[in-house]
Motif scaffolding. Structure first.
Motif, mmCIF file in Angstrom:
data_model
loop_
_atom_site.group_PDB
_atom_site.id
_atom_site.type_symbol
_atom_site.label_atom_id
_atom_site.label_comp_id
_atom_site.label_asym_id
_atom_site.label_seq_id
_atom_site.Cartn_x
_atom_site.Cartn_y
_atom_site.Cartn_z
ATOM 1 N N LEU A 32 0.856 -1.139 -0.096
ATOM 2 C CA LEU A 32 0.115 0.084 -0.117
ATOM 3 C C LEU A 32 0.806 1.099 0.011
ATOM 4 C CD1 LEU A 32 -2.610 -0.790 2.916
ATOM 5 C CD2 LEU A 32 -2.909 -1.121 0.405
ATOM 6 N N VAL A 34 0.626 4.817 1.315
ATOM 7 C CA VAL A 34 -0.092 5.793 1.990
ATOM 8 C C VAL A 34 0.719 6.775 2.522
ATOM 9 C CG1 VAL A 34 -1.530 5.879 3.992
ATOM 10 C CG2 VAL A 34 -1.094 3.514 3.080
ATOM 11 N N PHE A 51 -7.804 11.814 2.623
ATOM 12 C CA PHE A 51 -8.224 10.719 3.130
ATOM 13 C C PHE A 51 -8.522 10.675 4.610
ATOM 14 C CE2 PHE A 51 -8.182 5.852 3.725
ATOM 15 C CZ PHE A 51 -9.455 5.629 4.213
ATOM 16 N N VAL A 53 -9.202 8.962 7.664
ATOM 17 C CA VAL A 53 -9.338 7.448 7.811
ATOM 18 C C VAL A 53 -10.412 7.318 9.126
ATOM 19 C CG1 VAL A 53 -8.105 5.515 8.565
ATOM 20 C CG2 VAL A 53 -6.967 7.041 7.184
ATOM 21 N N THR A 67 -10.463 0.399 5.346
ATOM 22 C CA THR A 67 -9.473 1.384 5.224
ATOM 23 C C THR A 67 -8.531 0.960 4.102
ATOM 24 O OG1 THR A 67 -9.754 1.801 7.378
ATOM 25 C CG2 THR A 67 -7.798 3.060 6.239
ATOM 26 N N LYS A 68 -7.906 -0.426 4.178
ATOM 27 C CA LYS A 68 -7.034 -0.760 3.059
ATOM 28 C C LYS A 68 -7.642 -0.829 1.866
ATOM 29 C CE LYS A 68 -4.459 -3.268 6.497
ATOM 30 N NZ LYS A 68 -4.048 -4.621 6.868
ATOM 31 N N VAL A 71 -7.796 2.308 0.111
ATOM 32 C CA VAL A 71 -6.450 2.676 -0.415
ATOM 33 C C VAL A 71 -6.018 2.075 -1.539
ATOM 34 C CG1 VAL A 71 -3.930 2.897 0.177
ATOM 35 C CG2 VAL A 71 -5.710 3.437 1.965
ATOM 36 N N ASN A 75 -4.999 3.818 -4.604
ATOM 37 C CA ASN A 75 -3.825 3.441 -5.342
ATOM 38 C C ASN A 75 -3.942 3.292 -6.880
ATOM 39 O OD1 ASN A 75 -1.782 2.012 -2.602
ATOM 40 N ND2 ASN A 75 -2.307 4.211 -3.362
ATOM 41 N N VAL A 83 -3.101 11.053 3.807
ATOM 42 C CA VAL A 83 -3.882 10.955 5.091
ATOM 43 C C VAL A 83 -3.060 11.769 6.190
ATOM 44 C CG1 VAL A 83 -4.541 8.451 4.890
ATOM 45 C CG2 VAL A 83 -2.132 8.991 6.090
ATOM 46 N N THR B 433 -1.195 0.470 8.253
ATOM 47 C CA THR B 433 -0.485 0.640 7.009
ATOM 48 C C THR B 433 0.678 -0.331 7.004
ATOM 49 O OG1 THR B 433 1.087 2.237 7.845
ATOM 50 C CG2 THR B 433 -0.760 2.844 6.615
#
Ligand code: SF4
Ligand code: SF4
Lengths: 290, 435
Positions: A32, A34, A51, A53, A67-68, A71, A75, A83, B433
């Motif tokens: 990811l 971010v 974004f 979250v 959330t992922k 993202v 992406n 974020v 993340t």
């Protein structure tokens, strides 16, 4: 590992010590990306959109998957987003709905200071509560932004062709959407999530109480954080019953709280094998095999 | 001549009494706090035309919507007929509006058909309340006076309409007889069927019945007018201003407490000077009593029709919790009435009666059951906002009494310390993340 019990769900949180042992096969596909606002600032650039979250999306294990998924889509569509990371703080929604206007305004003003400091113009949230609060309640305190919910962003991305969905794994599946109160009645957004899901080639079904007549999942108004008052049923059970009556393959949601409530409801009826509770963002990400 | 004087006196007394009572209601409503609801007049007129006049929010339940339209249109149009009666009453004329010639036939025929539909609507409403027992109409919210009130309204309307038909039937017979004074022909598509009941009666008897019904109808209407301020039926008048002044913002947006903003700004920026507080206004965060609410919330309370659409959509109520948004509105009105009577009894000053809306009328258990889902606001056919009262009362509980449920206090503490409602460190916000 921390385990937090509250009446609706048990949230298991992986903290730093066991970080390395956690491997999520889904997330290892592609790392990811971010970036934070601070990263952009350092480069002297600014993103298209921030974004937001949200607390669930940052800390709740189930919501982190949503959330992922968001993202991954960002992406995939090459959206220049950022974020706030550790600079994000609770929007204050639960405090406001519970009547703690002091705490709400403290939270709001601190967040506004951060957002205005970065000269933020546009925000997408992963949660209808953050969406409503930042969009409608921050302006009176000096925070003026264009705020959209993630289903509205998905709609934009699809409309502008920045993402496409072909066939996908939900073809022919029965999906019913549970309207979040603060997206639907609270802000009159009913079509965005539906128009996104139309692309899945699935069979979209409406519950008897849907759109402006949608029944709450039971978590709003800070109920998420407390035991329900005395009654003869839990609200999420009433709502899940209604959804299950349609025999769906998926109960689609657009809010991490609804997700918790509906997931618990499905478990209550021992249907977690047959019926999945998934956020609209997860549906789109999975359909695209992201 | 005597009857004219009698009629004028009656009318004067009726309207005076009504004016006095309406002024009291107005005074009570204005006990509420200021709130801005006069912006965007164009939008407000439009909303009023759509929601109040056009009853757009009723249609979601088609059967009661159609019946309600019957009763509503019937009641409004039949009031034109009352003009006819008023003029006759004052000047001793007979069917004054008959100067309109052929149009008069159409008028009376329309009145009769509408009166019939009104009667039909009221009858079905009575059946729904008392025989079919539609759930929202037999709820415990309505125990006692509210149930009597509802039935009294329906029965009165049926009686008024029956008197109207009987009057017309007798009048038509008297016309056919060529009776002096009864010299106006008119179409009577409904009361026509009642004529056989009275045919063969003496002229004197017919005149007596006709006059009796005329007085019954007119006295009934004047009394009914004066009953309104005590009844849920007040909505036939208040629905219009209430919808006009309704909240035009998104339902998810809750009011901003200016008083809190000033304090928070002062904490965050020591150089900030809050505007001086009005010494006449008692400073209180949130609402403990009706006088802490806004005038719009109090107007809402007087406008409530007690239909229970809000409660039947309320997730808390559906799942057996004590909360009922309809009861929130009824309690607010009851308490406001009590405060108003207190002011009347004490020469215009409110004397502390040791009671308040909170606890004596609405309990914390009700307030904490709300999910703030806005279903009640969405459903209300006259744009009442029970949720705003619930939130204002929660604000009082939390900010003035620190009386939130323990789990919510824990949530507040977490938010204060960690910037999240749960106990997580803010420095872990980006952990997802890396997982
Ligand atoms: S906002 Fe509160 S009172 Fe209104 S319907 Fe929802 S839970 Fe019930
Ligand atoms: S608040 Fe509105 S919906 Fe509820 S009972 Fe009163 S009029 Fe009916």
């Amino acid at each position: 590992m921390k385990v937090i019990h509250n009446h609706h769900s048990t949230i298991i949180i992986h903290t730093m010590e066991n970080q390395t042992s956690t491997t999520d096969t889904q997330t290892t596909k592609q790392p990811l990306v971010v970036p934070t606002m601070a990263d952009y600032m350092a480069k002297g650039e600014s993103p298209e959109i921030v974004f937001w979250v949200g607390c669930s999306g940052s800390f709740d294990d189930r919501a982190k998957k949503i959330t992922k998924a968001i993202v991954k889509i960002l992406n995939h569509a090459n959206v220049k987003f950022a974020v706030l990371g550790v600079e994000e703080s609770c929007s204050g929604d639960p405090a406001k709905r519970a009547g703690n206007e002091f705490l709400f305004q403290m939270q709001a003003m601190n967040n506004i200071t951060v957002l205005n400091g970065y000269d933020v113009k546009k925000i997408v949230t992963g949660c209808p509560h953050c969406f409503n609060t930042i969009k409608n309640e921050y302006p009176a305190l000096g925070g003026h932004y264009e705020v959209i919910h993630h289903t509205q962003l998905l709609q934009d991305l699809l409309n502008s062709g920045r993402i496409t969905i072909e066939g996908g794994s939900f073809k022919g599946k029965k999906i019913t959407f549970h309207d979040p109160c603060y997206l639907g009645r609270g802000n009159d957004v009913y079509e965005a999530p539906r128009s996104v899901m139309v692309n899945l080639d699935a069979e979209l079904m409406e519950m008897k109480r849907s759109k402006s007549k949608g029944l709450c999942c039971g978590a709003g108004g800070a109920q998420m954080f407390k035991e329900a008052e005395k009654g003869n049923k839990e609200v999420n059970i009433e709502r899940t019953e209604e959804a299950l009556a349609l025999n769906p393959d998926v109960i689609a949601v657009g809010c991490p709280f609804c997700n918790t409530m509906m997931t618990d409801g499905v478990k209550h009826f021992n249907k977690e094998q047959e019926v999945k509770v998934l956020d609209v963002a997860e549906l789109i990400a999975q359909a695209n095999d992201l | 001549m005597i009857t004219s004087i009698l009629f004028i006196l009656l009318l004067a007394a009726g309207t005076t009494l009504f004016t006095i009572n309406v002024r009291k209601v107005r005074r009570n409503i204005l006990l509420g706090k200021e709130t801005e609801r006069k912006d965007q007049p164009g939008m407000r007129w439009k909303t009023m035309a759509r929601v109040a006049l056009g009853q757009s929010k009723m249609v979601t339940r088609p059967i009661p919507a159609i019946l309600h339209i019957f009763v509503y249109v019937g009641f409004v149009i039949i009031n034109i007929e009352v003009i006819d009666m008023f003029v006759d009453g004052i000047f001793g004329t007979h069917r004054f509006l008959s100067f309109t010639g052929g149009l008069y036939n159409i008028l009376v025929a329309t009145f009769e058909i509408l009166a019939f539909l009104t009667t039909f609507g009221c009858a079905v409403f009575l059946i729904r309340r008392n025989i079919v027992h539609v759930k929202r109409l037999v709820s415990k919210d309505l125990t006692g006076w509210p149930r009597t009130d509802a039935n009294a309204i329906l029965i009165t309307e049926i009686l008024l309409m029956t008197a109207f038909f009987t009057m017309n039937a007798c009048d038509a017979l008297l016309f056919n007889m060529g009776s002096h004074h009864y010299n106006v022909a008119f179409a009577n598509p409904v009361s026509h069927y009642l004529m056989p009941l009275f045919s063969g009666m003496q002229e004197g008897t017919l005149i007596f019945i006709e006059r009796f019904c005329w007085w019954f109808h007119i006295i009934g209407i004047i009394s009914f007018l004066n009953y309104l301020p005590y009844s849920k039926h007040f909505h036939i008048l208040l629905a219009f201003p209430n919808v006009y002044f309704s909240n035009l913002k998104k339902k998810g947006e809750f009011t901003n407490l200016e008083s809190v903003t000033n304090e928070v700004k002062a904490i965050m920026d020591p150089s900030f000077m809050p505007p001086p507080a009005d010494p006449n206004v008692q400073m209180r965060f949130g609402a403990k009593d009706v006088t802490d609410l806004s005038w719009k919330q109090l107007l809402d309370a007087y406008t409530c029709t007690e239909c229970g659409r809000c409660t039947s959509a309320c997730p808390a109520n559906i799942t057996g919790k004590l909360l009922s948004p309809r009861k929130i509105m009824m309690s607010t009105r009851d308490r406001l009435e009590e405060v108003g009577k207190n002011i009347d009894a004490n020469k215009g000053e409110f004397k502390d009666d040791g009671k308040s809306l909170l606890n004596d009328y609405i309990t914390p258990e009700e307030l904490w059951a709300c999910t703030s889902c806005n279903a009640c606001v969405q459903e209300c056919p006259v744009n009442i906002d029970p949720l705003s009262i619930i939130i204002d009362m929660r604000r009082f509980l939390v900010m003035e009494q620190s009386a939130a449920p323990t789990e919510l206090n824990m949530m507040f503490t977490n938010m204060e310390n960690n910037g999240a409602p749960w106990q997580f460190s803010p420095s872990d916000r980006l952990n997802w993340t890396k997982e």
